[in-house]
Write a protein that holds these residues in place. Structure first.
Motif, PDB file in Angstrom:
ATOM      1  N   ALA A 262      32.004  51.774  35.985  1.00 26.93           N
ATOM      2  CA  ALA A 262      31.271  51.172  37.235  1.00 26.93           C
ATOM      3  C   ALA A 262      30.489  52.224  37.779  1.00 26.93           C
ATOM      4  O   ALA A 262      30.625  53.535  37.657  1.00 26.93           O
ATOM      5  CB  ALA A 262      32.239  50.677  38.427  1.00 26.93           C
TER       6      ALA A 262
ATOM      7  N   SER B 169      26.457  49.010  43.872  1.00 24.26           N
ATOM      8  CA  SER B 169      27.678  48.897  43.141  1.00 24.26           C
ATOM      9  C   SER B 169      27.198  48.144  41.878  1.00 24.26           C
ATOM     10  O   SER B 169      26.391  47.127  42.112  1.00 24.26           O
ATOM     11  CB  SER B 169      28.794  48.178  43.937  1.00 24.26           C
ATOM     12  OG  SER B 169      29.724  47.818  42.953  1.00 24.26           O
TER      13      SER B 169
ATOM     14  N   THR C 202      29.139  46.820  38.742  1.00 23.97           N
ATOM     15  CA  THR C 202      30.461  46.658  38.520  1.00 23.97           C
ATOM     16  C   THR C 202      30.713  46.993  36.940  1.00 23.97           C
ATOM     17  O   THR C 202      29.836  47.395  35.903  1.00 23.97           O
ATOM     18  CB  THR C 202      30.612  44.873  37.995  1.00 23.97           C
ATOM     19  OG1 THR C 202      30.205  44.535  38.939  1.00 23.97           O
ATOM     20  CG2 THR C 202      32.026  44.600  37.524  1.00 23.97           C
TER      21      THR C 202
ATOM     22  N   GLY D  42      36.189  44.940  36.605  1.00 19.57           N
ATOM     23  CA  GLY D  42      35.597  43.891  37.401  1.00 19.57           C
ATOM     24  C   GLY D  42      34.968  42.793  36.528  1.00 19.57           C
ATOM     25  O   GLY D  42      35.203  41.703  36.814  1.00 19.57           O
ATOM     26  N   GLU D  43      34.546  43.405  35.513  1.00 21.90           N
ATOM     27  CA  GLU D  43      34.140  42.263  34.425  1.00 21.90           C
ATOM     28  C   GLU D  43      35.248  41.632  33.783  1.00 21.90           C
ATOM     29  O   GLU D  43      35.174  40.336  33.543  1.00 21.90           O
ATOM     30  CB  GLU D  43      33.422  42.951  33.186  1.00 21.90           C
ATOM     31  CG  GLU D  43      31.929  43.484  33.706  1.00 21.90           C
ATOM     32  CD  GLU D  43      31.226  44.433  32.632  1.00 21.90           C
ATOM     33  OE1 GLU D  43      31.781  44.600  31.783  1.00 21.90           O
ATOM     34  OE2 GLU D  43      30.115  45.030  33.031  1.00 21.90           O
TER      35      GLU D  43
ATOM     36  N   HIS E 198      37.563  39.257  37.347  1.00 26.95           N
ATOM     37  CA  HIS E 198      36.332  38.981  38.519  1.00 26.95           C
ATOM     38  C   HIS E 198      36.940  39.149  39.942  1.00 26.95           C
ATOM     39  O   HIS E 198      36.362  39.457  40.840  1.00 26.95           O
ATOM     40  CB  HIS E 198      35.714  37.634  38.208  1.00 26.95           C
ATOM     41  CG  HIS E 198      34.896  37.630  36.884  1.00 26.95           C
ATOM     42  ND1 HIS E 198      34.680  36.377  36.354  1.00 26.95           N
ATOM     43  CD2 HIS E 198      34.190  38.634  36.377  1.00 26.95           C
ATOM     44  CE1 HIS E 198      33.914  36.734  35.182  1.00 26.95           C
ATOM     45  NE2 HIS E 198      33.683  38.014  35.142  1.00 26.95           N
TER      46      HIS E 198
ATOM     47  N   PHE F 270      37.958  42.543  42.077  1.00 23.25           N
ATOM     48  CA  PHE F 270      36.873  43.349  42.794  1.00 23.25           C
ATOM     49  C   PHE F 270      36.318  42.899  44.032  1.00 23.25           C
ATOM     50  O   PHE F 270      36.319  41.635  44.413  1.00 23.25           O
ATOM     51  CB  PHE F 270      35.616  43.469  41.909  1.00 23.25           C
ATOM     52  CG  PHE F 270      34.696  44.661  42.475  1.00 23.25           C
ATOM     53  CD1 PHE F 270      34.404  45.635  42.299  1.00 23.25           C
ATOM     54  CD2 PHE F 270      33.763  44.004  43.537  1.00 23.25           C
ATOM     55  CE1 PHE F 270      33.542  46.479  42.726  1.00 23.25           C
ATOM     56  CE2 PHE F 270      32.855  44.814  43.995  1.00 23.25           C
ATOM     57  CZ  PHE F 270      32.684  46.010  43.548  1.00 23.25           C
TER      58      PHE F 270
END
Length: 161
Positions: free
Chosen positions: A75, A113, A115, A119-120, A123, A126
């Protein structure tokens, strides 16, 4: 020579993937400063390229400060001048994405930001909080502008929640 480059490349890819797949240990850095100019701090400690970032630190920039950070999951976080954000949580576990928890609390200013894998892969893990809003992201690149009474999100790519 090309064979050696190919072997080194494969090693780096495998090692990097292994390092990212493991959950980050308490007390270990969760990011590294890529670029810093002007006044840029973590808990009032001056930052420079290569400085480690830890969970719980408050990042801040002065009137002409800029800060770019690469997190352990790939990230990207950027603070523009006169901004402040706390890395409240940053636990990434790609082996078990349900264990991933990422929360950044932006007090004021402008933060970008992008990701990363955490976060991927999860979902709902985050969150970016501002004084007046909580932003959930799905594989995105966004900028948030915030102060004590309003927040504006500029979605550059992806989907917001």
């Amino acid at each position: 020579m090309q064979l050696i480059r190919a072997i080194v490349f494969i090693f780096l890819v495998m090692f990097g993937a292994l390092a990212m797949a493991q959950p980050n240990a308490p007390g270990q850095p969760i990011g590294k400063v890529l670029f810093s100019t002007g006044d840029a701090y973590a808990d009032q400690i001056k930052l420079q390229a290569g400085s480690p970032i830890y969970i719980g630190q408050t990042l801040s920039t002065g009137n002409v400060g800029h800060l770019h950070i690469r997190m352990i999951d790939g990230a990207f976080l950027s603070l523009r001048p006169t901004s402040s954000a706390k890395v409240a949580l940053y636990t990434v576990d790609l082996d078990d994405p349900a264990n991933t928890k990422i929360r950044i609390d932006v007090q004021h200013g402008v933060v970008r930001s992008v990701t990363g894998k955490g976060g991927e892969e999860n979902h709902s893990a985050f969150r970016l909080n501002t004084p007046v809003a909580a932003i959930g992201i799905r594989g995105t690149d966004f900028i948030v502008y915030t102060d004590a009474i309003s927040s504006v999100v500029d979605l550059r790519q992806g989907v917001s929640q």
